[in-house]
Design an enzyme around this catalytic site. Structure first.
Site, PDB file in Angstrom:
ATOM      1  N   SER A   1      39.750  33.513  37.607  1.00  8.38           N
ATOM      2  CA  SER A   1      38.534  33.043  37.084  1.00  8.38           C
ATOM      3  C   SER A   1      37.923  33.917  35.625  1.00  8.38           C
ATOM      4  CB  SER A   1      37.614  33.116  38.099  1.00  8.38           C
ATOM      5  OG  SER A   1      37.660  31.997  38.827  1.00  8.38           O
TER       6      SER A   1
ATOM      7  N   TYR B   1      29.589  35.515  40.767  1.00  7.99           N
ATOM      8  CA  TYR B   1      29.009  34.510  41.670  1.00  7.99           C
ATOM      9  C   TYR B   1      27.719  34.986  42.494  1.00  7.99           C
ATOM     10  CZ  TYR B   1      33.858  33.700  40.473  1.00  7.99           C
ATOM     11  OH  TYR B   1      34.884  33.222  39.684  1.00  7.99           O
TER      12      TYR B   1
ATOM     13  N   TYR C   1      43.919  23.195  35.098  1.00  5.15           N
ATOM     14  CA  TYR C   1      43.148  24.433  35.636  1.00  5.15           C
ATOM     15  C   TYR C   1      43.818  25.426  36.277  1.00  5.15           C
ATOM     16  CZ  TYR C   1      39.758  26.595  38.751  1.00  5.15           C
ATOM     17  OH  TYR C   1      38.971  27.585  39.371  1.00  5.15           O
TER      18      TYR C   1
ATOM     19  N   VAL D   1      39.662  36.052  41.226  1.00  2.00           N
ATOM     20  CA  VAL D   1      40.281  36.496  42.567  1.00  2.00           C
ATOM     21  C   VAL D   1      41.582  37.242  42.310  1.00  2.00           C
ATOM     22  CG1 VAL D   1      39.001  34.808  43.960  1.00  2.00           C
ATOM     23  CG2 VAL D   1      41.219  34.249  43.131  1.00  2.00           C
TER      24      VAL D   1
ATOM     25  N   LYS E   1      37.896  31.862  32.867  1.00  2.00           N
ATOM     26  CA  LYS E   1      36.716  31.008  32.633  1.00  2.00           C
ATOM     27  C   LYS E   1      35.740  31.256  31.374  1.00  2.00           C
ATOM     28  CE  LYS E   1      37.081  29.477  37.383  1.00  2.00           C
ATOM     29  NZ  LYS E   1      36.651  29.409  38.692  1.00  2.00           N
TER      30      LYS E   1
HETATM   31  N1  GLN Z   1      41.846  29.836  40.974  1.00  2.00           N
HETATM   32  C1  GLN Z   1      40.901  30.206  41.663  1.00  2.00           C
HETATM   33  C2  GLN Z   1      40.439  28.947  42.448  1.00  2.00           C
HETATM   34  O1  GLN Z   1      40.069  28.070  41.775  1.00  2.00           O
HETATM   35  C3  GLN Z   1      39.843  30.954  40.877  1.00  2.00           C
HETATM   36  C4  GLN Z   1      38.843  31.293  41.609  1.00  2.00           C
HETATM   37  C5  GLN Z   1      38.358  32.998  41.395  1.00  2.00           C
HETATM   38  O2  GLN Z   1      39.400  33.550  40.596  1.00  2.00           O
HETATM   39  N2  GLN Z   1      37.148  33.370  41.463  1.00  2.00           N
HETATM   40  O3  GLN Z   1      40.046  29.128  43.534  1.00  2.00           O
END
Ligand code: GLN
Length: 310
Positions: free
Chosen positions: A70, A246, A195, A264, A73
């Site tokens: 993420s 988050y 994605y 993550v 993003k």
């Molecule tokens: N690829 C992970 C997902 O879509 C990304 C989530 C994250 O890094 N918080 O669940």
């Protein structure tokens, strides 16, 4: 009079933080809902600081590629904002969600407009829009990261992407649900492929600290060209501060006081405008999906350097 510049002060700070982290027993658990990430040893640790002129300092596993997840993003948001400007904000909000990164619950109440671009729902909308405008969202992201980091070897990890695809029911559900409100343009399987490849990018702390530099330079890329207006760079930094970690964003802002974005894979990037960008990696996560060692290290970094947006 001796003038100690921030530049010369970074390396000892990083070394001190690495020693402190080494002594910390609890490190959380690697993400196990993406099997390819479960193999990461939670005791790995790396941290890099990039100055706005591209000078990089690092400690530990700072040159080791890990799954950016993420953290990417931030860059897809910036790339889409650069292409379509404020119209993007009609399709995704800028408010903290207070819910987990992969939550579905708010979407129905809020007519398929995700709360912000950093929860999965919002990131799917951003990637969809970038894909429509660029013809290849993941490719545009990769080219951007290679250029900003100066690392032409930076690439997708297709094994991680496939692992996410094989365990991607929740992201598929989010994408279909948003599509039912007309807020996704591309076919859902096309979007999910984009994605998952986006999230699979393997990059090091050095790569990501450098790639985030445009946010410390108020929108200016490594080659001196402008990606975002000053106001757009402010928007991205502000959304990172309020939504980048988050449902722990308030805690992160209180402890670290810098815009930050976690993934993550265990990475977190943070921005001290005009001063530096930081990337830290520790694969052990807390229950909200943020790196335990990463948040602790950034907390110490902010305390030891005095850097804060407040
Ligand atoms: N690829 C992970 C997902 O879509 C990304 C989530 C994250 O890094 N918080 O669940």
């Amino acid at each position: 009079m001796v003038i100690v510049t921030v530049s010369t002060a970074f390396q000892p700070v990083l070394e001190r933080i690495a020693e402190e982290v080494e002594r910390t027993p609890g490190r959380g658990r690697s993400a196990d809902y993406i099997p390819a990430l479960a193999a990461y040893d939670p005791r790995r640790f790396g941290m890099a600081v990039a100055e706005p002129d591209g000078t990089v300092h690092g400690v530990g596993d700072w040159r080791e590629p890990f799954s950016a997840q993420s953290v990417t993003k931030v860059y897809t948001l910036a790339l889409d904002l650069a292409r379509e400007g404020d119209a993007l904000w009609e399709h995704v909000g800028r408010e903290p969600s207070g819910t987990p990164f992969n939550s579905l619950v708010q979407l129905e109440y809020e007519d398929g407009i995700p709360r912000n671009p950093f929860i999965n729902a919002g990131a799917l909308v951003v990637t969809d829009r970038l894909h429509t405008r660029s013809g290849d969202a993941a490719g545009e992201l990769l080219a951007f990261l290679r250029a900003e980091s100066g690392n032409p070897g930076l690439d997708f990890d297709l094994e991680v992407a496939a692992s996410q695809g094989a365990h991607g029911d929740r992201n598929a559900a989010l994408a279909h649900f948003i599509a039912s409100y007309g807020n996704i343009d591309n076919p859902v399987p096309v979007l999910l492929d984009q994605y998952f490849r986006q999230c699979s990018v393997a990059a090091s702390c050095a790569d990501l600290a450098l790639a985030t530099g445009f946010l410390a330079r108020h929108g200016i890329r490594a080659d001196g060209t402008r990606l975002l207006s000053r106001s757009q760079a402010k928007q991205v930094n502000a959304v990172m501060l309020t939504c980048g970690t988050y449902d722990a964003a308030g805690d992160f802002a209180s402890r670290v006081g810098l815009p930050g974005k976690s993934g993550v894979g265990g990475g977190i990037v943070a921005v001290a405008p005009d001063r530096c960008t930081v990337c830290v990696w520790g694969p052990g996560l807390d229950k909200r999906g943020n790196s335990v060692a990463g948040v602790a290290a950034l907390d110490r970094f902010a305390a030891l350097t005095g850097l804060s947006v407040f």
